[in-house]
Design a protein around this motif. Structure first.
Motif, PDB file in Angstrom:
ATOM      1  N   UNK A 156      -6.569   3.503   4.172  1.00 27.03           N
ATOM      2  CA  UNK A 156      -6.984   2.103   4.279  1.00 27.03           C
ATOM      3  C   UNK A 156      -6.021   1.379   5.207  1.00 27.03           C
ATOM      4  N   UNK A 157      -6.592   0.620   6.132  1.00 23.43           N
ATOM      5  CA  UNK A 157      -5.809  -0.258   6.993  1.00 23.43           C
ATOM      6  C   UNK A 157      -6.330  -1.670   6.748  1.00 23.43           C
ATOM      7  N   UNK A 158      -5.517  -2.488   6.098  1.00 27.17           N
ATOM      8  CA  UNK A 158      -5.897  -3.878   5.868  1.00 27.17           C
ATOM      9  C   UNK A 158      -5.661  -4.654   7.157  1.00 27.17           C
ATOM     10  N   UNK A 159      -6.655  -5.414   7.576  1.00 23.02           N
ATOM     11  CA  UNK A 159      -6.587  -6.212   8.796  1.00 23.02           C
ATOM     12  C   UNK A 159      -6.787  -7.659   8.371  1.00 23.02           C
ATOM     13  N   UNK A 160      -5.728  -8.468   8.474  1.00 24.18           N
ATOM     14  CA  UNK A 160      -5.823  -9.811   7.899  1.00 24.18           C
ATOM     15  C   UNK A 160      -4.959 -10.824   8.633  1.00 24.18           C
ATOM     16  N   UNK A 217      -2.534   0.871   1.180  1.00 22.74           N
ATOM     17  CA  UNK A 217      -2.674   1.196   2.598  1.00 22.74           C
ATOM     18  C   UNK A 217      -1.662   0.496   3.464  1.00 22.74           C
ATOM     19  N   UNK A 218      -1.986   0.429   4.740  1.00 21.37           N
ATOM     20  CA  UNK A 218      -1.155  -0.237   5.728  1.00 21.37           C
ATOM     21  C   UNK A 218      -1.699  -1.640   5.938  1.00 21.37           C
ATOM     22  N   UNK A 219      -0.824  -2.624   6.027  1.00 25.35           N
ATOM     23  CA  UNK A 219      -1.241  -4.005   6.238  1.00 25.35           C
ATOM     24  C   UNK A 219      -0.895  -4.407   7.663  1.00 25.35           C
ATOM     25  N   UNK A 270      -0.809   9.551   7.406  1.00 29.85           N
ATOM     26  CA  UNK A 270      -1.494  10.395   6.427  1.00 29.85           C
ATOM     27  C   UNK A 270      -1.912   9.566   5.217  1.00 29.85           C
ATOM     28  N   UNK A 271      -2.981   9.989   4.573  1.00 26.96           N
ATOM     29  CA  UNK A 271      -3.383   9.337   3.330  1.00 26.96           C
ATOM     30  C   UNK A 271      -2.219   9.445   2.360  1.00 26.96           C
ATOM     31  N   UNK A 272      -1.914   8.355   1.687  1.00 28.77           N
ATOM     32  CA  UNK A 272      -0.793   8.365   0.761  1.00 28.77           C
ATOM     33  C   UNK A 272       0.542   8.260   1.481  1.00 28.77           C
ATOM     34  N   UNK A 321       4.200  -2.292   7.144  1.00 24.43           N
ATOM     35  CA  UNK A 321       3.680  -3.604   7.486  1.00 24.43           C
ATOM     36  C   UNK A 321       4.092  -3.909   8.910  1.00 24.43           C
ATOM     37  N   UNK A 322       3.123  -4.311   9.687  1.00 22.75           N
ATOM     38  CA  UNK A 322       3.393  -4.643  11.074  1.00 22.75           C
ATOM     39  C   UNK A 322       3.369  -6.149  11.220  1.00 22.75           C
TER      40      UNK A 322
END
Length: 132
Positions: free
Chosen positions: A83-87, A101-103, A120-122, A127-128
């Protein structure tokens, strides 16, 4: 470094952002990219196809908590896509959901999205920050 996810679901209600994500992922080597604009469309897509990754906007037109999709994905266990959260508001994601996931904080750089799609999953939560 892990390989780029080959099948990606983009859940984004801003058409321009969705098109940009699709172009970046395609240029980076993704083979199949589907786009949904609502949580309900995403849930249908996830029932019909297996994805390696989901790029998930957490504030959609039909739901202000796109993490409902993230919670569902976690129930898939080891088979869950990354999961890549895009917000635009990363602090609005509850920490217990963000750990899935990654934010990426909008606007983010192309290289950050590609890097997130290679985790990789997990993998470790990363956080970028917004670009300067």
């Amino acid at each position: 470094m892990s390989k780029l996810a080959k099948t990606i679901l983009v859940v984004e209600d801003d058409t321009l952002i969705a098109m940009a994500i699709e172009a970046i992922a395609s240029d980076a080597g993704a083979e199949s990219i589907d786009t949904c604009t609502t949580t309900s469309e995403a849930l249908v897509a996830l029932k019909n196809k297996d994805y390696d990754a989901v790029v998930l906007d957490v504030h959609l037109s039909d739901s202000d908590d796109g993490w409902e999709v993230a919670e569902l994905l976690q129930n898939l266990g080891p088979a869950a896509p990354k999961i890549v959260f895009s917000t635009g508001s990363p602090d609005s994601i509850p920490e217990d959901i963000a750990r899935f996931g990654t934010v990426l904080a909008k606007p983010y750089q192309e290289k950050d999205l590609v890097a997130a799609l290679q985790l990789p999953v997990g993998g470790l939560l990363r956080r970028f920050a917004r670009p300067a």
